[in-house]
Motif scaffolding. Structure first.
Motif, PDB file in Angstrom:
ATOM      1  N   MET A  37       0.839  -1.206   0.000  1.00 44.61           N
ATOM      2  CA  MET A  37       0.000   0.000   0.000  1.00 44.61           C
ATOM      3  C   MET A  37       0.876   1.259   0.000  1.00 44.61           C
ATOM      4  O   MET A  37       1.530   1.573   1.001  1.00 44.61           O
ATOM      5  CB  MET A  37      -0.897   0.001   1.244  1.00 44.61           C
ATOM      6  CG  MET A  37      -1.657   1.304   1.473  1.00 44.61           C
ATOM      7  SD  MET A  37      -2.776   1.221   2.902  1.00 44.61           S
ATOM      8  CE  MET A  37      -1.642   0.995   4.261  1.00 44.61           C
ATOM      9  N   HIS A  39       0.939   5.560  -0.895  1.00 47.36           N
ATOM     10  CA  HIS A  39       0.082   6.732  -1.063  1.00 47.36           C
ATOM     11  C   HIS A  39       0.764   7.705  -2.016  1.00 47.36           C
ATOM     12  O   HIS A  39       0.592   7.625  -3.198  1.00 47.36           O
ATOM     13  CB  HIS A  39      -0.242   7.382   0.289  1.00 47.36           C
ATOM     14  CG  HIS A  39      -1.247   6.610   1.090  1.00 47.36           C
ATOM     15  ND1 HIS A  39      -0.906   5.570   1.926  1.00 47.36           N
ATOM     16  CD2 HIS A  39      -2.588   6.715   1.171  1.00 47.36           C
ATOM     17  CE1 HIS A  39      -1.993   5.066   2.475  1.00 47.36           C
ATOM     18  NE2 HIS A  39      -3.049   5.746   2.041  1.00 47.36           N
ATOM     19  N   ASP A 102      -3.199   4.488  -3.026  1.00 49.49           N
ATOM     20  CA  ASP A 102      -4.486   4.984  -2.531  1.00 49.49           C
ATOM     21  C   ASP A 102      -4.666   6.475  -2.822  1.00 49.49           C
ATOM     22  O   ASP A 102      -3.692   7.237  -2.756  1.00 49.49           O
ATOM     23  CB  ASP A 102      -4.590   4.789  -1.013  1.00 49.49           C
ATOM     24  CG  ASP A 102      -4.817   3.340  -0.634  1.00 49.49           C
ATOM     25  OD1 ASP A 102      -4.680   2.465  -1.507  1.00 49.49           O
ATOM     26  OD2 ASP A 102      -5.119   3.081   0.548  1.00 49.49           O
ATOM     27  N   ASP A 103      -5.881   6.865  -3.127  1.00 50.13           N
ATOM     28  CA  ASP A 103      -6.359   8.262  -3.163  1.00 50.13           C
ATOM     29  C   ASP A 103      -6.360   8.952  -4.531  1.00 50.13           C
ATOM     30  O   ASP A 103      -7.209   9.773  -4.798  1.00 50.13           O
ATOM     31  CB  ASP A 103      -5.622   9.183  -2.169  1.00 50.13           C
ATOM     32  CG  ASP A 103      -5.692   8.693  -0.735  1.00 50.13           C
ATOM     33  OD1 ASP A 103      -6.682   8.019  -0.403  1.00 50.13           O
ATOM     34  OD2 ASP A 103      -4.763   8.974   0.035  1.00 50.13           O
ATOM     35  N   HIS A 234     -12.409   4.259  -4.363  1.00 44.55           N
ATOM     36  CA  HIS A 234     -12.042   4.586  -2.974  1.00 44.55           C
ATOM     37  C   HIS A 234     -13.131   5.524  -2.432  1.00 44.55           C
ATOM     38  O   HIS A 234     -12.819   6.473  -1.725  1.00 44.55           O
ATOM     39  CB  HIS A 234     -10.673   5.262  -3.007  1.00 44.55           C
ATOM     40  CG  HIS A 234      -9.924   5.278  -1.703  1.00 44.55           C
ATOM     41  ND1 HIS A 234     -10.100   4.345  -0.710  1.00 44.55           N
ATOM     42  CD2 HIS A 234      -8.949   6.126  -1.247  1.00 44.55           C
ATOM     43  CE1 HIS A 234      -9.293   4.628   0.300  1.00 44.55           C
ATOM     44  NE2 HIS A 234      -8.588   5.707   0.009  1.00 44.55           N
ATOM     45  N   CYS A 273     -11.525   0.025  -2.127  1.00 50.40           N
ATOM     46  CA  CYS A 273     -10.578   0.252  -1.026  1.00 50.40           C
ATOM     47  C   CYS A 273     -11.289   1.068   0.063  1.00 50.40           C
ATOM     48  O   CYS A 273     -11.815   2.145  -0.214  1.00 50.40           O
ATOM     49  CB  CYS A 273      -9.381   1.017  -1.578  1.00 50.40           C
ATOM     50  SG  CYS A 273      -8.188   1.524  -0.350  1.00 50.40           S
TER      51      CYS A 273
END
Ligand code: ZN
Length: 336
Positions: A37, A39, A102-103, A234, A273
């Motif tokens: 994971m 970011h 993520d994001d 997400h 997610c």
């Protein structure tokens, strides 16, 4: 100097051994999946680097080093392909690794995407549909920005005052101290609902038009059609799916983000997610209605025969824990 090099080499080889011969090798025939994971990907020279929480960032050089190690020891696979193969009973490599981001940060497009292409490595990116192309910020980043204000001003904000560092703290002494304060305030705020946090921030620090931190649709589309990056959902707003979020909002976050991403990218997302890793009963019930699998922030290595496709385990990867080969090997071994 020589001694330190020798020590580092020894530590590095011990840590390499952890991955190759550690606990996860006790049942060598059982296929396992490491999901990493990430970011943000930012060079230390970029002003965005120092403004971010340490747990959120990795430099491009560190990512390069990780990919070289991963290629040596793992089959790096697209996450959904591994899940499909498992679902249909096909043979799986003993050790597979899936990379996730993520994001939907703009820096993923600027720094991670060229590296993925150069190494021909697949990845999954989880995007927040309503933040794509906007200059909206995640609330922890808004908090960090708020804390850049003069001390006197911060002391006049009622809830914030008890969370500030002692009076003798000098904001320009060490950025680590400023990050520490931000982490403390963010940690305390997490006990409140997203709605309350946003309302509080709106009242004390209304969102100003800022430079765009997230990818726009063209950038996301370019990644999605590259053949290297799959886009997952997400949610719409990055609301944490907790019991304090009204049931109709939970459903809308799952359904709407799928719809919008599907329309814009011409391919409906299959993977989900959970924001901040928060999972409530309703989310667990409803995520399978819209998606084929979901990743959490629960730490661990997935074993094919014991897999819960809607609570996939991951290993959080960030600069201060993974900036050397030895540290990265230890993380892969899930030793800390
Ligand atoms: Zn997130």
């Amino acid at each position: 100097m020589l001694l330190r090099t020798a020590k580092n080499a020894l530590r590095s080889s011990v840590d390499s051994a952890a991955v190759l011969f550690g606990p996860q090798r006790r049942q060598p025939r059982e296929p396992r999946l490491w999901i990493l994971m990430y970011h943000r990907i930012l060079p230390k020279s970029d002003p965005r680097y120092s403004r971010e929480e340490p747990g959120m960032v990795v430099t491009p050089e560190t990512l390069e080093m990780h990919l070289q190690i991963l290629r040596r020891h793992f089959d790096i696979v697209p996450l959904s392909e591994w899940l499909d193969r498992r679902h249909s009973g096909q043979a799986l490599p003993a050790k597979s690794c899936a990379i996730t981001f993520d994001d939907g940060w703009l820096d993923n497009y600027e720094y991670a995407f060229p590296i993925l292409k150069r190494h021909q490595v697949p990845a999954t990116l989880f995007a927040v549909s309503h933040m794509i192309g906007t200059s909206d910020s995640f609330w922890p980043n808004r908090v960090a920005k708020l804390l850049e204000r003069p001390r006197k001003e911060l002391e006049s904000i009622p809830w914030l005052a008890p969370h500030l560092p002692p009076e003798d703290f000098s904001p320009d002494a060490e950025s680590a101290s400023a990050q520490e304060t931000a982490s403390r305030v963010i940690g305390s705020l997490k006990t409140f609902s997203d709605d309350r946090i946003h309302s509080w921030l709106d009242s004390v620090a209304p969102e100003a038009a800022d430079e765009r931190a997230m990818m726009n649709w063209d950038e996301l589309r370019e990644m999605a059609t590259s053949g290297f990056v799959e886009i997952g959902s997400h949610t719409c707003h990055h609301y944490r799916l907790r019991t304090d979020l009204p049931p109709d909002i939970i459903e809308r976050e799952l359904a709407e983000s799928k719809k919008i991403l599907g329309e814009e990218l011409k391919q409906a997302p299959r993977l989900f997610c959970y924001p901040n890793g928060d999972v409530c009963e309703q989310a667990l019930r409803q995520v399978p209605e819209f998606y084929q699998a979901a990743v959490t922030t629960k730490r661990g290595i997935n074993v094919a025969s014991e897999l819960n496709s809607f609570q996939l385990l991951r290993l959080g990867i960030h600069q201060d824990r993974c900036d050397t080969e030895a540290k990265f090997y230890s993380r892969l071994a899930n030793w800390y």
